[in-house]
Write an enzyme that holds these catalytic residues in place. Sequence first.
Site, mmCIF file in Angstrom:
data_model
loop_
_atom_site.group_PDB
_atom_site.id
_atom_site.type_symbol
_atom_site.label_atom_id
_atom_site.label_comp_id
_atom_site.label_asym_id
_atom_site.label_seq_id
_atom_site.Cartn_x
_atom_site.Cartn_y
_atom_site.Cartn_z
ATOM 1 N N CYS A 1 0.819 -1.222 0.000
ATOM 2 C CA CYS A 1 0.000 0.000 0.000
ATOM 3 C C CYS A 1 0.847 1.264 0.000
ATOM 4 O O CYS A 1 0.310 2.356 -0.133
ATOM 5 C CB CYS A 1 -0.933 0.009 1.217
ATOM 6 S SG CYS A 1 -0.054 -0.035 2.766
ATOM 7 N N CYS B 1 -1.802 -3.118 8.988
ATOM 8 C CA CYS B 1 -1.334 -1.798 9.423
ATOM 9 C C CYS B 1 -0.595 -1.886 10.759
ATOM 10 O O CYS B 1 0.336 -1.116 11.006
ATOM 11 C CB CYS B 1 -2.497 -0.823 9.548
ATOM 12 S SG CYS B 1 -3.491 -0.706 8.051
HETATM 13 FE FE1 FES Z 1 -1.456 0.219 4.521
HETATM 14 FE FE2 FES Z 1 -2.899 0.981 6.575
HETATM 15 S S1 FES Z 1 -3.581 0.626 4.552
HETATM 16 S S2 FES Z 1 -0.800 0.592 6.535
#
Ligand code: FES
Length: 134
Positions: A37, A106
Site C-alpha cells: 500500500c 497496518c
Molecule cells: Fe497500509 Fe494501513 S492501509 S498501513
Amino acid sequence: MSDKSYTEKLLEHFMNPRNVGVMKDADGEGTCGDPGCGDALTLYIKVKDDVIEDISFMVFGCPAAIATSSMTTELIKGKTIEDALKLTDEDIMEALGGLPENKMHCSNLGAEALKNAINDYYCKNNGNNTESFN
Ligand code: FES
C-alpha cells in the site's frame, strides 16, 4: 470502507496521535514500509539503562497506520528493551479494540519498525547485533 469499521479508540488515536515527530537525538531509528500500500512508519527511540525513555514516530499512511503507530509509542514508552521486543501485532491491535480485517497489516508497521529501531540502537551501541531480530 467507512469510518464505522474503526473502533472509537482507533479514531481517537487517529484524530489525536501521541508522540508524533522526528527525534533528532534518537539513540535508534527504525523504518517499516508496506510495499502493498506504500505506507511507511519510522520510529525513534531514546534509551537509558535499557529502558526506552522516549519514543516518537513519523508515518505516511492510512488512519489505521496513524493510530497503530500512536498506540505503539504508548505501549512502549517506559518499557525495558527486553519487554519492548515482546510487542506483537496482536498487542497493538487489541489495545485499539481491534482492526477491520483489511487493515490488519497496518499494525505490522509498529512492531516491525520498533524491532528495527532497537536493532539500530544495538548496532550503534554494542556493535552489530542484527542477527538477534531478523
Ligand atoms: Fe497500509 Fe494501513 S492501509 S498501513
